[in-house]
Design an enzyme around this catalytic site. Structure first.
Site, PDB file in Angstrom:
ATOM      1  N   GLN A 104       0.816  -1.203   0.000  1.00 29.46           N
ATOM      2  CA  GLN A 104       0.000   0.000   0.000  1.00 29.46           C
ATOM      3  C   GLN A 104       0.855   1.261   0.000  1.00 29.46           C
ATOM      4  O   GLN A 104       0.551   2.239  -0.673  1.00 29.46           O
ATOM      5  CB  GLN A 104      -0.930   0.005   1.220  1.00 29.46           C
ATOM      6  CG  GLN A 104      -1.692   1.305   1.445  1.00 29.46           C
ATOM      7  CD  GLN A 104      -2.689   1.616   0.352  1.00 29.46           C
ATOM      8  OE1 GLN A 104      -3.122   0.730  -0.368  1.00 29.46           O
ATOM      9  NE2 GLN A 104      -3.047   2.879   0.215  1.00 29.46           N
ATOM     10  N   GLU A 105       1.942   1.248   0.754  1.00 32.69           N
ATOM     11  CA  GLU A 105       2.754   2.447   0.915  1.00 32.69           C
ATOM     12  C   GLU A 105       3.522   2.819  -0.353  1.00 32.69           C
ATOM     13  O   GLU A 105       3.556   3.981  -0.739  1.00 32.69           O
ATOM     14  CB  GLU A 105       3.751   2.254   2.067  1.00 32.69           C
ATOM     15  CG  GLU A 105       3.126   2.266   3.452  1.00 32.69           C
ATOM     16  CD  GLU A 105       2.778   3.666   3.929  1.00 32.69           C
ATOM     17  OE1 GLU A 105       3.059   4.638   3.199  1.00 32.69           O
ATOM     18  OE2 GLU A 105       2.217   3.795   5.031  1.00 32.69           O
ATOM     19  N   SER A 106       4.177   1.854  -0.978  1.00 34.22           N
ATOM     20  CA  SER A 106       5.095   2.182  -2.075  1.00 34.22           C
ATOM     21  C   SER A 106       4.933   1.316  -3.305  1.00 34.22           C
ATOM     22  O   SER A 106       5.659   1.526  -4.283  1.00 34.22           O
ATOM     23  CB  SER A 106       6.533   2.056  -1.582  1.00 34.22           C
ATOM     24  OG  SER A 106       6.850   0.683  -1.330  1.00 34.22           O
TER      25      SER A 106
ATOM     26  N   TYR B 299      -6.851   3.761   3.272  1.00 32.65           N
ATOM     27  CA  TYR B 299      -5.600   3.072   3.601  1.00 32.65           C
ATOM     28  C   TYR B 299      -5.871   1.842   4.464  1.00 32.65           C
ATOM     29  O   TYR B 299      -5.381   0.742   4.178  1.00 32.65           O
ATOM     30  CB  TYR B 299      -4.685   4.042   4.339  1.00 32.65           C
ATOM     31  CG  TYR B 299      -3.344   3.497   4.753  1.00 32.65           C
ATOM     32  CD1 TYR B 299      -2.219   3.722   3.972  1.00 32.65           C
ATOM     33  CD2 TYR B 299      -3.179   2.783   5.939  1.00 32.65           C
ATOM     34  CE1 TYR B 299      -0.970   3.240   4.355  1.00 32.65           C
ATOM     35  CE2 TYR B 299      -1.952   2.299   6.323  1.00 32.65           C
ATOM     36  CZ  TYR B 299      -0.851   2.534   5.532  1.00 32.65           C
ATOM     37  OH  TYR B 299       0.372   2.042   5.924  1.00 32.65           O
TER      38      TYR B 299
END
Length: 690
Positions: A537-539, A645
């Site tokens: 999810q982050e990168s 998120y």
């Protein structure tokens, strides 16, 4: 030769590391231990200091190599004074997809301007026009230097007469223009109001020096209102130009809403009755104020929100009212149901509101609580696999079962409710070998491949995106398959998303850095698929990723957080550069995630929210709304980014676990008991974090 030996050593090291890369690591293409790669990097270094006379000899051996244009480009940039228009044209014609071709054009234009060769400058500019303000200012200079005064002055005036500051490259032109008696007071006044409309008040204040007495008086009155927004409701804003009236009204009520939303809403409701109902300003402020009211859990706020949009014209406000209803101390399920039925058909049919529809129906009808034994722990907002609108007469089980077919956060919740398996709906991409073959013949794609072999993904991505711009639709559909085949997994994720290949899970959810995640998850006693989902999810597994606010690496750590985590857990960290190293980043990110997990008593939902928004915010949200059913708490997270998120991370964890052949529950048994469908109509006891 020391530099060459160093480069050779580094490349040998790169090849050695890549050759033993495991399947769980993004390894790009396996570099071939070919002398051409060593030679290319060596020449790259030599071109930084080589004489003009030596350049041709350096470049000749690599003329057939796909990355040859980069060497030629580098040589041209080093010696722009030796360039000719014919050479520039030849390069531009030979490499139409070259990502940096505009920089070569700019270097050539800069050289021509420096030499005062303005007629040649105009010719060169027309070869590859650049619409940026800096080059438009140079074009105006060129006109003025070549006896094309009328065109030059007209272009200068148009460049000056905008509502924003122009780059410093325009300063000399504007100074020359000012010597001819420009700007006039009327031009300055027009620009002032353009700047005011754009909210560029620093520029607007600068323009006072060009305004006449009347213009300054009006501008000062406008600026005074901006500083005292409470006066706008009773002020006569009609004295300002129409373009600025809406801006001062919008800024004033937005400012008042940030200070205290309920009084601002009351003032706005009284004020908007004097405005055209269909104006964009009314829509903008209704939605802005309404969304703020949605998080003020008071009877007055709910009543004001309903008055803002009594006929449910704005789906954004209807959704805001739904979240306000779901965030109440005791949820009124009849209100929830009524609001859902006023949404547009496409939103009613969405997984989100189908889930809350069936919950509202169920919570109005006494049923035996369902205690599900297994649930999956993630969801993906990027995918939708169930369509259709629910009829009120449709049995609740049918709605649950239909929703449970969807690969989404709400679909996974529904599957758990019905004790059904999660549906991933994976559809491997049907590769057309001929299309893939043609795609790999594309010069930009070939250059991207070479950059990956040299472990330079940034340059590879520039080429990749340049190629995409001119590809046919069927070729674009094959980009994720090709990047996946190359082992360029971050790119395959992004390509599949870009082409909306939602069911191509091989490309969208590759298992990466598995050894590192396994090791650190075990060390920190957290679930490995959860940590993996956070990184996804982050990168999207981009080791060199850096966010606009400075978060770095796979798990997007802020330097300050990383420093504190490293100190607390004895992890070596010297500066910020190691955060781009997967091993260091995953070690720190997993340790910090485990810290959030402990801080929030083993609740992955709250810990995931804290990883994104910060633990202090989550603790505040829990104090305000910790009594809510868990799914309602997620739905009413004030930050839309954090809400999505959390849902994505929980869903991604399910997807990764399922694809690894693991049994997984999206929520723990204790978390499942907190869901709305377990609560019935009875309010739960407040659950606060001290």
């Amino acid at each position: 030769m020391k530099a060459a030996q160093l480069v050779l050593s580094l490349l040998i090291m790169l090849y050695s590391v890549s050759s033993v890369a495991d399947e769980g690591t993004e390894h790009f293409l396996e570099p071939e231990a070919d002398a051409v790669y060593v030679q290319f990097v060596e020449i790259e270094q030599q071109l930084k200091t080589a004489s003009y006379e030596a350049v041709a000899g350096l470049l000749t051996p690599l003329q057939q190599y796909p990355l040859y244009p980069y060497l030629q480009y580098q040589a041209y940039l080093r010696f722009p004074a030796r360039l000719t228009q014919a050479e520039v044209n030849q390069f531009l014609d030979a490499y139409p997809l070259f990502p940096s071709r505009t920089y070569l054009q700019q270097a050539w234009l800069t050289q021509l301007a420096k030499d005062g060769r303005w007629q040649e400058w105009i010719t060169a500019y027309q070869r590859l026009p650049n619409k940026s303000a800096a080059y438009q200012c140079d074009l105006a200079q060129a006109y003025l230097h070549t006896d094309q005064q009328e065109q030059g002055l007209a272009l200068t005036a148009s460049l000056w007469l905008v509502g924003k500051s122009q780059p410093k490259a325009c300063d000399a032109l504007f100074e020359q223009w000012a010597q001819l008696g420009n700007p006039t007071a009327s031009m300055a006044q027009k620009r002032y109001w353009l700047a005011a409309q754009a909210g560029e008040m620093r520029l607007a204040r600068y323009l006072h020096r060009y305004l006449d007495e009347d213009g300054n008086r009006l501008a000062s009155a406008y600026e005074a209102l901006l500083k005292q927004p409470e006066r706008v409701a009773t002020a006569d804003v009609s004295i300002f130009p129409a373009m600025a009236q809406q801006q001062v009204i919008k800024k004033a009520f937005q400012s008042l809403a940030r200070q205290s939303v309920e009084p601002a809403a009351q003032q706005w409701l009284a004020y908007r009755s004097h405005l055209p109902a269909a104006s964009s300003l009314v829509h903008t402020l209704d939605v802005y104020i309404g969304k703020r009211l949605a998080y003020a859990q008071t009877d007055t706020a709910a009543e004001l929100l309903s008055r803002l949009d009594p006929d449910h014209q704005y789906s954004e406000l209807t959704e805001a009212r739904l979240r306000q209803a779901l965030g109440a101390d005791v949820i009124d399920w009849a209100v929830v149901l009524t609001l859902i039925t006023t949404l547009p058909a496409d939103l009613q049919a969405s997984d989100r509101w189908q889930y809350w529809y069936v919950n509202a129906m169920q919570n109005q009808t006494p049923v035996s609580p369902v205690v599900d034994d297994e649930i999956g722990d993630e969801s993906v907002a990027e995918i939708k696999t169930v369509e259709g609108q629910t009829s009120e007469s449709q049995p609740l089980d049918d709605i649950w079962n239909q929703l449970a077919q969807s690969r989404s956060f709400y679909g996974f919740l529904a599957a758990a409710h019905q004790q059904l398996p999660y549906h991933l709906n994976n559809q491997p991409f049907n590769v057309n070998a001929d299309v893939l073959t043609e795609l790999q013949k594309n010069p930009a794609i070939q250059r991207a491949k070479e950059w990956l072999k040299l472990d330079r993904p940034t340059e590879a991505q520039r080429e990749w995106l340049s190629a995409r711009a001119r590809l046919a639709p069927d070729e674009r559909q094959h980009m994720a398959a090709l990047s996946f085949e190359w082992g360029w997994y971050h790119r395959s994720i992004m390509d599949a998303i870009r082409q909306q290949q939602w069911n191509y899970l091989d490309a969208r959810f590759p298992p990466l850095f598995t050894d590192l995640f396994d090791r650190q998850a075990s060390k920190n006693e957290i679930d490995v698929t959860w940590a993996t989902a956070i990184a996804r999810q982050e990168s999207a597994f981009k080791p060199e990723a850096m966010s606009p606010v400075g978060a770095r690496g796979l798990m997007q750590l802020m330097p300050s957080t990383a420093k504190l985590t490293a100190k607390k857990y004895g992890i070596s960290l010297a500066g910020t550069e190691p955060l781009f190293n997967p091993e260091t980043n995953i070690a720190l990110g997993s340790a910090y995630l485990a810290e959030m997990y402990q801080r929030f008593d083993g609740n992955r939902t709250y810990a995931s929210a804290a990883y994104n928004a910060g633990p202090n915010r989550v603790e505040r949200w829990l104090k305000e709304r910790g009594h809510l059913p868990l799914d309602a708490w997620i739905e009413t997270i004030p930050y839309a980014e954090t809400r999505q998120y959390v849902q994505n991370v929980l869903a991604f964890r399910v997807i990764y676990a399922q694809r690894a052949g693991q049994e997984v529950a999206m929520l723990s048994p204790s978390e499942r008991l907190l869901l709305a469908y377990q609560q019935q109509s009875e309010p739960s006891e407040p659950d606060t974090v001290n």
